[in-house]
Motif scaffolding. Structure first.
Motif, short mmCIF file in Angstrom:
data_model
loop_
_atom_site.label_atom_id
_atom_site.label_comp_id
_atom_site.label_asym_id
_atom_site.label_seq_id
_atom_site.Cartn_x
_atom_site.Cartn_y
_atom_site.Cartn_z
N VAL A 71 0.85 -1.20 0.00
CA VAL A 71 0.00 0.00 0.00
C VAL A 71 0.88 1.25 0.00
N ASN A 72 1.93 1.26 0.79
CA ASN A 72 2.87 2.38 0.84
C ASN A 72 3.49 2.62 -0.53
N ILE A 73 3.91 1.56 -1.19
CA ILE A 73 4.55 1.68 -2.51
C ILE A 73 3.55 2.18 -3.54
N LEU A 74 2.38 1.55 -3.59
CA LEU A 74 1.39 1.95 -4.61
C LEU A 74 0.89 3.36 -4.39
N ARG A 77 3.40 5.87 -5.65
CA ARG A 77 3.30 5.99 -7.11
C ARG A 77 2.07 6.80 -7.50
N TRP A 78 0.93 6.45 -6.92
CA TRP A 78 -0.31 7.15 -7.27
C TRP A 78 -0.24 8.63 -6.91
N CYS A 114 -8.69 8.59 -11.29
CA CYS A 114 -7.60 7.89 -11.98
C CYS A 114 -7.15 8.76 -13.15
N PRO A 115 -5.91 9.20 -13.16
CA PRO A 115 -5.47 10.09 -14.24
C PRO A 115 -5.48 9.43 -15.61
N TYR A 116 -5.35 8.11 -15.67
CA TYR A 116 -5.40 7.42 -16.96
C TYR A 116 -6.81 7.48 -17.54
#
Length: 181
Positions: A71-74, A77-78, A114-116
């Motif tokens: 969760v920390n990693i994602l 990134r987000w 979601c930017p995508y």
């Protein structure tokens, strides 16, 4: 030689990252076809995210592979990419007040923006592709990211903005802690 401040580099990469990703997909579709472009894009994202996860693990000085770690990693990134999300932890304040973060069995994240999807939404020619990319790209590569990070963590997804839901959900559960039904 010109020297740029970090904020200038950030503006450059931030504004061009999504453009490059989107243009690559559009051009690949035109040269080949949508199905082939989707397969190639999924393969690229699977490799790319594996590298990103490895680099962020090192950068964030993460030495374990718990739900909180992924969760920390994602979320790092987000946050860097401009996603808007909220982290919900399904705990009961009365019964779970003595449970440490390390012992948490489940973490839920709701993606609000979601930017995508937002980028595809701005281009009317891409609207029909949103559900396909959402379901056939986002779902499998996050499953792979989590599986590669720790096979004992299960990721469940039931809501997708690209399929008409208000949010996307990410539900992380330790497989050994999943209650039997």
């Amino acid at each position: 030689m010109r020297t740029l401040a970090d904020k200038d580099k950030l503006i450059y990469f931030e504004r061009n990252f999504f453009t490059l990703d989107g243009l690559w997909m559009v051009e690949t579709e035109e040269i080949l076809d949508f199905e082939t472009a989707l397969k190639i894009d999924l393969a690229v994202w699977n490799r790319f995210l594996k590298i990103v996860i490895r680099r962020l693990t090192k950068y964030l000085n993460i030495t374990t592979n718990t739900i909180d770690d992924i969760v920390n990693i994602l979320t790092f990134r987000w946050a860097a990419e401009g996603w808007i999300y909220e982290i919900l932890n399904e705990t009961n304040e009365e019964t779970d007040k003595n449970i440490s973060k390390e012992a948490r069995k489940e973490t839920i994240i709701h993606i609000i923006k979601c930017p995508y999807k937002e980028a595809m939404q701005r281009n009317p020619d891409r609207h029909s592709r949103i559900p396909k990319i959402c379901k056939r790209m986002c779902l499998p590569f996050y499953q792979k990211v989590v599986q590669d990070f720790n096979p004992e963590i299960q990721l469940n997804r039931t809501k997708f903005q690209g399929l008409g839901n208000k949010i996307c959900d990410f539900v992380f559960t330790e497989k050994s802690k999943i209650p039997l039904k």
